[in-house]
Enzyme design. Structure first.
Site, PDB file in Angstrom:
ATOM      1  CB  SER A 222      -0.789   0.099   1.366  1.00  0.00           C
ATOM      2  OG  SER A 222      -1.309   1.222   1.442  1.00  0.00           O
ATOM      3  CB  SER A 223       0.632   4.476  -1.523  1.00  0.00           C
ATOM      4  OG  SER A 223      -0.830   4.780  -1.103  1.00  0.00           O
ATOM      5  CB  CYS A 224      -0.411   3.781   4.161  1.00  0.00           C
ATOM      6  SG  CYS A 224      -0.474   2.130   4.419  1.00  0.00           S
TER       7      CYS A 224
ATOM      8  CE1 TYR B 243      -3.786  -2.724   5.429  1.00  0.00           C
ATOM      9  CE2 TYR B 243      -2.769  -0.794   4.453  1.00  0.00           C
ATOM     10  CZ  TYR B 243      -3.452  -2.108   4.087  1.00  0.00           C
ATOM     11  OH  TYR B 243      -3.687  -2.690   3.042  1.00  0.00           O
TER      12      TYR B 243
ATOM     13  CE  LYS C 190      -1.114  -4.847   3.031  1.00  0.00           C
ATOM     14  NZ  LYS C 190      -1.310  -5.874   2.264  1.00  0.00           N
TER      15      LYS C 190
ATOM     16  CG  HIS D 227     -10.045   3.091   1.724  1.00  0.00           C
ATOM     17  ND1 HIS D 227     -10.081   1.797   1.457  1.00  0.00           N
ATOM     18  CD2 HIS D 227      -8.898   3.130   2.366  1.00  0.00           C
ATOM     19  CE1 HIS D 227      -8.960   1.033   1.945  1.00  0.00           C
ATOM     20  NE2 HIS D 227      -8.437   2.039   2.694  1.00  0.00           N
TER      21      HIS D 227
END
Length: 311
Positions: A108-110, A137, A141, A180
């Site tokens: 994920s881009s987070c 989260y 990842k 989201h």
């Protein structure tokens, strides 16, 4: 990857996993394996190992994860960290132990720092503090990426990782407590129009910028990487452009046909100020997105309305 390979798509009922399953199916991959949570609980190591020992998939797609928006991440940090670590560790370990030839891990881009350079290159990983609202989260990842790279370095396994930007599309989660931003706004605007409301409330100031990728474009990118990419360095997947939250909700209002006013609630968190991925690595490999944001929102809204009509 061969069309005859046995491919296990973990998380095939989710937004990303479902799209990847359909993409592989339409591309002629006939030996696709899936399991529901009732059949194989991916958070249970021995159940995962028993499944892999029996089926011996040649390719594994790790699209299974506990996901949610800002509120869900804030409310359940323990679950977001532990469940995701368990799921991905079990799958990646079993893929190696039972001879999978290739694995694709979806991150994920987070994973990137809250104040990463924009657009965000892959090299920004671990160069600064994470956004606090989704740190558990993100940490899970990051651990998944590093585990895939560790198997590649120590055992020579072809375990690759892709970092998608914010996803949306048919099959999305429209629960206002766990969804989201895009599906949440789509539902709120739709319901405001149905009620005849004069205004619709939007979390935050409307100024953060976000990139949105249609899930069918993600699925196409994942197939592209499975067929063409064999390096342990992870790859960003996005559309290459972003919009403000205000611009997003205005576009949603246009698609839905809501004519009222927008009320931005600045007491609610904005999250990261901007999150645009540098996708030059993927585009240089030869992949491009195909679905515009407006067309994607229209398609997603039509799917949402059809789902409501069938309930």
């Amino acid at each position: 990857m061969k069309k005859s390979d046995t491919i296990f798509v973990a998380g095939h009922r989710g937004l990303a996993g479902g799209a990847i399953f359909r993409e592989l199916q339409s591309a002629g991959y006939a030996n696709l394996l899936t399991r529901t949570r009732a059949e194989v609980d991916l958070s249970q190591r021995e159940k995962v190992r028993a499944f892999f020992e029996k089926e011996r998939p040649q390719v594994v797609v790790v699209a299974a994860a506990k996901v949610g928006g800002i509120k869900a991440n804030n409310d359940f940090p323990v679950e977001f960290l532990l469940e995701n670590l368990n799921i991905q560790n079990n799958l990646i370990e079993a893929a190696y132990d039972f001879g999978a030839e290739k694995l694709l891990f979806l991150g994920s881009s987070c994973i990137y720092p809250k104040f990463a350079p924009q657009p965000i290159p892959e090299s920004a990983l671990l160069t600064g503090a994470l956004e606090p609202t989704n740190e558990p989260y993100a940490l899970a990842k990051i651990a998944g990426i590093k585990l895939c790279q560790a198997y590649a370095r120590e055992y020579g396994r072809n375990f690759i990782s892709a970092m998608p930007t914010n996803l949306y599309g048919p099959g999305d989660n429209f629960d206002l407590n766990t969804s989201h931003v895009l599906p949440a706004l789509l539902r709120k605007v739709h319901e405001a129009k149905d009620r005849g409301d004069a205004t619709v409330s939007v979390w935050g100031t409307g100024t953060p910028r976000r990139e949105f990728l249609h899930v069918e474009d993600l699925a196409h990118a994942c197939r592209f990487l499975l067929e063409n990419y064999d390096q342990p360095e992870f790859v960003n997947v996005g559309c290459g452009s972003d919009v403000t939250i205000r611009e997003l909700v205005e576009l949603i209002c246009e698609v839905v046909g809501f004519k009222g006013e927008l009320a931005f609630d600045s007491t609610k968190p904005d999250g990261t100020p901007r999150k645009l991925l540098d996708t030059s690595k993927l585009t240089q490999l030869g992949w491009r997105p195909r679905i515009s944001l407006k067309d994607g929102i229209r398609q997603t809204y039509n799917w949402y309305c059809q789902r409501l009509a069938s309930q």
